[in-house]
Design a protein around this motif. Structure first.
Motif, PDB file in Angstrom:
ATOM      1  N   LEU A  24       0.856  -1.184   0.000  1.00  0.00           N
ATOM      2  CA  LEU A  24       0.000   0.000   0.000  1.00  0.00           C
ATOM      3  C   LEU A  24       0.893   1.235   0.000  1.00  0.00           C
ATOM      4  O   LEU A  24       1.938   1.246   0.661  1.00  0.00           O
ATOM      5  N   PHE A  25       0.464   2.277  -0.711  1.00  0.00           N
ATOM      6  CA  PHE A  25       1.264   3.508  -0.754  1.00  0.00           C
ATOM      7  C   PHE A  25       0.953   4.356   0.486  1.00  0.00           C
ATOM      8  O   PHE A  25      -0.200   4.717   0.720  1.00  0.00           O
ATOM      9  N   LEU A  26       1.994   4.666   1.233  1.00  0.00           N
ATOM     10  CA  LEU A  26       1.806   5.424   2.477  1.00  0.00           C
ATOM     11  C   LEU A  26       2.342   6.848   2.360  1.00  0.00           C
ATOM     12  O   LEU A  26       2.535   7.522   3.375  1.00  0.00           O
ATOM     13  N   ASP A  27       2.554   7.305   1.125  1.00  0.00           N
ATOM     14  CA  ASP A  27       3.157   8.640   0.974  1.00  0.00           C
ATOM     15  C   ASP A  27       2.138   9.744   0.695  1.00  0.00           C
ATOM     16  O   ASP A  27       2.489  10.909   0.596  1.00  0.00           O
ATOM     17  N   MET A  28       0.846   9.385   0.582  1.00  0.00           N
ATOM     18  CA  MET A  28      -0.161  10.374   0.160  1.00  0.00           C
ATOM     19  C   MET A  28      -1.141  10.754   1.261  1.00  0.00           C
ATOM     20  O   MET A  28      -2.010  11.595   1.039  1.00  0.00           O
ATOM     21  N   TRP A  29      -1.045  10.137   2.452  1.00  0.00           N
ATOM     22  CA  TRP A  29      -2.151  10.339   3.405  1.00  0.00           C
ATOM     23  C   TRP A  29      -2.295  11.787   3.842  1.00  0.00           C
ATOM     24  O   TRP A  29      -3.404  12.281   4.037  1.00  0.00           O
ATOM     25  N   VAL A  46      -9.948   4.143 -11.675  1.00  0.00           N
ATOM     26  CA  VAL A  46      -9.437   3.511 -12.899  1.00  0.00           C
ATOM     27  C   VAL A  46      -7.996   3.067 -12.681  1.00  0.00           C
ATOM     28  O   VAL A  46      -7.143   3.858 -12.255  1.00  0.00           O
ATOM     29  N   ASP A  47      -7.727   1.794 -12.971  1.00  0.00           N
ATOM     30  CA  ASP A  47      -6.354   1.283 -12.901  1.00  0.00           C
ATOM     31  C   ASP A  47      -6.265   0.116 -13.869  1.00  0.00           C
ATOM     32  O   ASP A  47      -7.254  -0.586 -14.094  1.00  0.00           O
ATOM     33  N   ARG A  48      -5.088  -0.096 -14.442  1.00  0.00           N
ATOM     34  CA  ARG A  48      -4.989  -1.200 -15.409  1.00  0.00           C
ATOM     35  C   ARG A  48      -4.716  -2.538 -14.724  1.00  0.00           C
ATOM     36  O   ARG A  48      -4.729  -3.582 -15.375  1.00  0.00           O
ATOM     37  N   SER A  49      -4.434  -2.499 -13.430  1.00  0.00           N
ATOM     38  CA  SER A  49      -4.148  -3.748 -12.720  1.00  0.00           C
ATOM     39  C   SER A  49      -5.447  -4.398 -12.245  1.00  0.00           C
ATOM     40  O   SER A  49      -6.217  -3.805 -11.470  1.00  0.00           O
ATOM     41  N   ALA A  50      -5.656  -5.652 -12.709  1.00  0.00           N
ATOM     42  CA  ALA A  50      -6.881  -6.367 -12.324  1.00  0.00           C
ATOM     43  C   ALA A  50      -6.919  -6.572 -10.812  1.00  0.00           C
ATOM     44  O   ALA A  50      -7.970  -6.442 -10.175  1.00  0.00           O
ATOM     45  N   GLU A  64     -11.260  -1.508 -14.787  1.00  0.00           N
ATOM     46  CA  GLU A  64      -9.922  -2.003 -15.159  1.00  0.00           C
ATOM     47  C   GLU A  64      -9.635  -1.535 -16.581  1.00  0.00           C
ATOM     48  O   GLU A  64     -10.229  -2.021 -17.533  1.00  0.00           O
ATOM     49  N   ALA A  65      -8.755  -0.548 -16.709  1.00  0.00           N
ATOM     50  CA  ALA A  65      -8.481   0.012 -18.037  1.00  0.00           C
ATOM     51  C   ALA A  65      -7.189   0.806 -18.003  1.00  0.00           C
ATOM     52  O   ALA A  65      -6.734   1.240 -16.946  1.00  0.00           O
ATOM     53  N   SER A  66      -6.628   0.982 -19.188  1.00  0.00           N
ATOM     54  CA  SER A  66      -5.504   1.914 -19.313  1.00  0.00           C
ATOM     55  C   SER A  66      -6.088   3.329 -19.243  1.00  0.00           C
ATOM     56  O   SER A  66      -7.122   3.622 -19.864  1.00  0.00           O
ATOM     57  N   VAL A  67      -5.448   4.214 -18.493  1.00  0.00           N
ATOM     58  CA  VAL A  67      -5.987   5.566 -18.310  1.00  0.00           C
ATOM     59  C   VAL A  67      -6.113   6.286 -19.645  1.00  0.00           C
ATOM     60  O   VAL A  67      -7.121   6.952 -19.915  1.00  0.00           O
ATOM     61  N   ASP A  68      -5.116   6.158 -20.518  1.00  0.00           N
ATOM     62  CA  ASP A  68      -5.178   6.837 -21.823  1.00  0.00           C
ATOM     63  C   ASP A  68      -6.450   6.441 -22.567  1.00  0.00           C
ATOM     64  O   ASP A  68      -7.173   7.288 -23.091  1.00  0.00           O
ATOM     65  N   ASP A  93      -2.646  10.380 -10.386  1.00  0.00           N
ATOM     66  CA  ASP A  93      -1.447   9.985  -9.621  1.00  0.00           C
ATOM     67  C   ASP A  93      -0.752   8.820 -10.337  1.00  0.00           C
ATOM     68  O   ASP A  93      -0.825   7.671  -9.902  1.00  0.00           O
ATOM     69  N   PRO A  94      -0.097   9.125 -11.474  1.00  0.00           N
ATOM     70  CA  PRO A  94       0.466   8.042 -12.304  1.00  0.00           C
ATOM     71  C   PRO A  94       1.739   7.446 -11.716  1.00  0.00           C
ATOM     72  O   PRO A  94       2.333   8.030 -10.801  1.00  0.00           O
ATOM     73  N   PRO A  95       2.191   6.301 -12.271  1.00  0.00           N
ATOM     74  CA  PRO A  95       3.511   5.784 -11.879  1.00  0.00           C
ATOM     75  C   PRO A  95       4.581   6.727 -12.418  1.00  0.00           C
ATOM     76  O   PRO A  95       4.292   7.618 -13.212  1.00  0.00           O
TER      77      PRO A  95
HETATM   78  C1  LIG Z   1       1.589   5.593  -8.070  1.00  0.00           C
HETATM   79  S1  LIG Z   1       0.501   4.237  -8.163  1.00  0.00           S
HETATM   80  C2  LIG Z   1      -1.023   4.967  -7.685  1.00  0.00           C
HETATM   81  C3  LIG Z   1      -1.224   5.032  -6.213  1.00  0.00           C
HETATM   82  C4  LIG Z   1      -2.615   5.401  -5.780  1.00  0.00           C
HETATM   83  N1  LIG Z   1      -3.082   6.621  -6.403  1.00  0.00           N
HETATM   84  C5  LIG Z   1      -2.662   5.523  -4.253  1.00  0.00           C
HETATM   85  O1  LIG Z   1      -2.796   6.649  -3.724  1.00  0.00           O
HETATM   86  O2  LIG Z   1      -2.559   4.479  -3.597  1.00  0.00           O
HETATM   87  C6  LIG Z   1       0.296   4.035  -9.887  1.00  0.00           C
HETATM   88  C7  LIG Z   1      -0.806   3.069 -10.313  1.00  0.00           C
HETATM   89  O3  LIG Z   1      -0.943   3.201 -11.734  1.00  0.00           O
HETATM   90  C8  LIG Z   1      -1.300   1.958 -12.289  1.00  0.00           C
HETATM   91  N2  LIG Z   1      -0.973   2.071 -13.724  1.00  0.00           N
HETATM   92  C9  LIG Z   1       0.246   2.118 -14.322  1.00  0.00           C
HETATM   93  N3  LIG Z   1       0.136   2.384 -15.634  1.00  0.00           N
HETATM   94  C10 LIG Z   1      -1.200   2.521 -15.882  1.00  0.00           C
HETATM   95  C11 LIG Z   1      -1.959   2.835 -17.044  1.00  0.00           C
HETATM   96  N4  LIG Z   1      -1.360   3.049 -18.226  1.00  0.00           N
HETATM   97  N5  LIG Z   1      -3.309   2.918 -16.949  1.00  0.00           N
HETATM   98  C12 LIG Z   1      -3.911   2.680 -15.760  1.00  0.00           C
HETATM   99  N6  LIG Z   1      -3.240   2.397 -14.633  1.00  0.00           N
HETATM  100  C13 LIG Z   1      -1.908   2.326 -14.680  1.00  0.00           C
HETATM  101  C14 LIG Z   1      -0.544   0.948 -11.482  1.00  0.00           C
HETATM  102  O4  LIG Z   1      -1.204  -0.307 -11.536  1.00  0.00           O
HETATM  103  C15 LIG Z   1      -0.589   1.597 -10.077  1.00  0.00           C
HETATM  104  O5  LIG Z   1      -1.675   1.079  -9.355  1.00  0.00           O
END
Ligand SMILES: C[S@@+](CC[C@H](N)C(=O)[O-])C[C@H]1O[C@@H](n2cnc3c(N)ncnc32)[C@H](O)[C@@H]1O
Length: 390
Positions: A197-202, A242-246, A269-273, A290-292
């Protein structure tokens, strides 16, 4: 013990508080076992610090102490881990990053605490060698009931280490759930991203989420839906994650149910683009983006900045006039002034007038030593979005 000697000069950052020694700063690169203990001396042989080294990486040594009389032994390591936990005793929540590498004097080590579960990551050969003492500190001195070593970060390859995930002690659940400032958030412990889990945004969520929580909201790159769930808690009518990870979207749905919000919080479940192409402009009151990381090395900077600009522009178009967006970047290589340029350009591209309402960074359990400015990686801005004519 192996002694490393710096080349002449006063510019080496290790002489001014930075914990790293690069191979090109040394008179001679040592042939040692990866992770072996080393002492670093200035060119005049004065003591600089003691830590661990590596014969094959660009960073030849990382310091653990600057006290010449301090051995790197079990008592030292256990004490350093306990102090790092102790520094967070003021944080008013039960899940936080307990050890943040360089910022806590333990370079290469990350420990995230989720209530009674600790997830530990040893990212270097030096920390790998210290694992038994670190584990003793967290399990026995701090009394954390369950521990999982999740050592699968990209940095391990550079160190010549395998990627491993193993139970340290106790019985970590397959899916853990925490109270995240009043919202119940579950995540896959072994199979999840990073430490689970991401703990940097709380801190950003605490400050920003109420501005976003209108009738329709969007959480792009949602992972398990933390932003979306907090928007729901703040009163948003409809939340689309929306996230591409199932696996992440399965957790979004489980988390919506866990909080009794399945009618309001949905996972796609989708690519954001691709998703953004299907959505009409100006259709959301609040959008989180909040992309990677798009910039993984300095070489990728200009290409990565373009990718952020394009993405942010598309996301901003989806915000109704007068609504708000959170734009974030976790790229170490994108400094805040460059991030400001990217946001400004994105506004121009989107033909929107942007007003910065709040600027945030990483939560305070991810502190930044002034001597290590590159440890400040997260930028997170809340902007109001208006049309050009308003
Ligand atoms: C930085 S993390 C997001 C953290 C989340 N916002 C949170 O606060 O816990 C990036 C997320 O982007 C997803 N991801 C990466 N590339 C993606 C894409 N092209 N479309 C949708 N999701 C994507 C990853 O599966 C990951 O869950």
């Amino acid at each position: 013990m192996t002694e490393l000697r710096l080349r002449p000069g006063r510019k080496h950052r290790v002489l001014h508080g930075h914990p790293w020694v690069f191979s090109n700063q040394l008179v001679e690169v040592p042939s040692i076992e990866p992770g072996a203990e080393v002492t670093v001396r200035a060119h005049d042989c004065s003591f600089v610090g003691r830590g661990y080294g590596h014969p094959n990486t660009l960073i030849s040594a990382r310091l653990l102490t600057r006290d010449e009389d301090q051995p790197v032994d079990e008592a030292f390591v256990r004490g350093a881990v306990a102090r790092s936990f102790g520094r967070r005793s003021w944080i008013d929540r039960t899940s936080w990053r307990a050890v943040h590498g360089e910022a806590d004097g333990l370079p290469g080590l990350v420990i995230d605490r989720f209530d009674d579960l600790a997830v530990l990551a040893a990212n270097t050969a030096g920390m790998e060698r210290l694992r038994p003492w670190i584990e003793a500190a967290v399990r026995d001195d701090l009394g954390i009931a369950h521990g999982l070593w999740k050592c699968d970060g990209r940095g391990r390859q550079l160190e010549g280490l395998p990627e491993t995930v193993d139970v340290g002690w106790g019985e970590p659940a397959a899916v853990a759930a925490i109270d995240d400032d009043g919202v119940q958030v579950g995540f896959e412990v072994m199979g999840g991203q990073k430490t689970g889990l991401f703990l940097d945004m709380w801190e950003n969520r605490r400050r920003m989420v109420r501005a976003l929580a209108g009738p329709r909201t969007l959480d792009l790159y949602s992972y398990v839906g933390q932003w979306g769930l907090h928007m729901a808690a703040a009163g948003a009518g409809e939340v689309v994650c929306v996230d591409r990870s199932a696996g992440a979207i399965a957790q979004v749905r489980a988390n919506a149910e866990r909080n009794g919000w399945s009618d309001r919080v949905t996972g796609t479940e989708a690519s954001v683009d691709e998703f953004l192409r299907t959505v009409p402009d100006a259709s959301f009151d609040g959008v989180v983006c909040d992309p990677p990381s798009f910039i993984r090395s300095r070489k990728q900077s200009s290409q990565g900045m373009k990718a952020y600009r394009t993405l942010f522009a598309h996301a901003l178009r989806k915000v109704r006039p007068g609504g708000h967006a959170v734009l974030a970047s976790c790229s170490h290589h994108l400094w805040e002034d460059r991030f400001a340029d990217v946001v400004k350009e994105a506004g121009k591209w989107a033909k929107r007038r942007l007003t910065v309402v709040m600027k945030g960074g990483q939560s305070p359990c991810h502190p930044v030593p002034l001597a290590v400015p590159e440890a400040r990686y997260l930028k997170c801005w809340l902007v109001r979005v208006d049309t050009l004519g308003t």
